[in-house]
Design an enzyme around this catalytic site. Structure first.
Site, PDB file in Angstrom:
ATOM      1  N   CYS A  56      57.801  32.131  15.701  1.00 23.11           N
ATOM      2  CA  CYS A  56      56.859  31.070  16.083  1.00 23.11           C
ATOM      3  C   CYS A  56      56.301  30.339  14.849  1.00 23.11           C
ATOM      4  O   CYS A  56      55.626  29.330  14.986  1.00 23.11           O
ATOM      5  CB  CYS A  56      55.695  31.682  16.867  1.00 23.11           C
ATOM      6  SG  CYS A  56      54.792  32.909  15.906  1.00 23.11           S
ATOM      7  N   ASP A  58      54.173  31.754  12.677  1.00 21.54           N
ATOM      8  CA  ASP A  58      52.926  32.395  12.231  1.00 21.54           C
ATOM      9  C   ASP A  58      53.243  33.576  11.316  1.00 21.54           C
ATOM     10  O   ASP A  58      54.261  34.241  11.478  1.00 21.54           O
ATOM     11  CB  ASP A  58      52.129  32.909  13.437  1.00 21.54           C
ATOM     12  CG  ASP A  58      51.652  31.771  14.322  1.00 21.54           C
ATOM     13  OD1 ASP A  58      51.520  30.643  13.802  1.00 21.54           O
ATOM     14  OD2 ASP A  58      51.428  32.003  15.518  1.00 21.54           O
ATOM     15  N   CYS A  81      47.894  32.791  15.964  1.00 26.01           N
ATOM     16  CA  CYS A  81      47.129  32.565  17.196  1.00 26.01           C
ATOM     17  C   CYS A  81      46.107  33.687  17.437  1.00 26.01           C
ATOM     18  O   CYS A  81      46.120  34.708  16.741  1.00 26.01           O
ATOM     19  CB  CYS A  81      48.116  32.563  18.355  1.00 26.01           C
ATOM     20  SG  CYS A  81      48.969  34.152  18.490  1.00 26.01           S
ATOM     21  N   CYS A 125      53.528  38.424  19.768  1.00 22.09           N
ATOM     22  CA  CYS A 125      52.439  38.538  18.786  1.00 22.09           C
ATOM     23  C   CYS A 125      52.221  39.990  18.324  1.00 22.09           C
ATOM     24  O   CYS A 125      52.184  40.234  17.117  1.00 22.09           O
ATOM     25  CB  CYS A 125      51.155  37.910  19.323  1.00 22.09           C
ATOM     26  SG  CYS A 125      51.407  36.258  20.037  1.00 22.09           S
TER      27      CYS A 125
HETATM   28 FE1  FES Z   1      52.840  33.243  16.759  1.00 22.49          FE
HETATM   29 FE2  FES Z   1      51.137  34.513  18.348  1.00 22.49          FE
HETATM   30  S1  FES Z   1      52.033  32.536  18.654  1.00 22.49           S
HETATM   31  S2  FES Z   1      52.024  35.233  16.530  1.00 22.49           S
END
Ligand code: FES
Length: 153
Positions: A56, A58, A81, A125
């Site tokens: 994603c 992150d 997130c 996540c």
């Molecule tokens: Fe990327 Fe939660 S959307 S870690």
């Protein structure tokens, strides 16, 4: 009503709507950990570091302090997130006091069990948080074998 009051009222309305939506999507525990995460930051002299970027985009970073074979401290940071913040927080709480061996057995399901489930879109996540922990444990094993090698040379 002045323009400022109108703006404040609008912001209040939007915040209220967001909080209502969040409560419908996430468990109370997830919201609690996302808004008041534990062990956020970096350790001064970590024994090991893991940093992983998920699909994603992150990133989570985990610092471990290991004394003997026990993880005595753990901190994390993320640009991700809310559920990634909640997952990082839970992982740091789970590993403290565990041996390296015990910590390597933790899974995303252990994190999910504490958070009390997540929407399908957020199931990656806790996986990212666990993968980051595994990267930190790997870093610890590599650093330790390097240290042992240096001592025996
Ligand atoms: Fe990327 Fe939660 S959307 S870690």
């Amino acid at each position: 009503m002045s323009e400022n009051n109108d703006f404040d009222a609008l912001v209040g309305e939007i915040e209220g709507a967001i909080q209502k939506d969040e409560k419908e999507i996430y468990t109370e525990k997830t919201l609690e950990e996302a808004y008041n995460p534990k062990n956020v930051g970096e350790l001064k002299e970590p024994s090991a570091v893991g940093k992983v970027t998920g699909p994603c985009g992150d990133t989570i970073q985990i610092h471990l302090k290991v004394e003997g074979d026990i993880i005595s401290d753990c901190k994390f940071i993320t640009d991700g997130c809310g559920p990634s913040i909640a997952s990082g927080s839970v992982v740091t709480e789970l590993v403290k006091g565990k041996t390296i061996e015990e910590a390597s057995k933790l899974t995303a399901d252990d994190v999910l069990a504490i958070l009390g489930d997540l929407p399908a879109d957020n199931l990656h996540c806790p996986v990212l948080a666990i993968n980051t922990l595994k990267a930190a444990l790997e870093d610890y094993r590599n650093t330790r074998s390097f240290r042992n090698q240096s001592i025996s040379e």
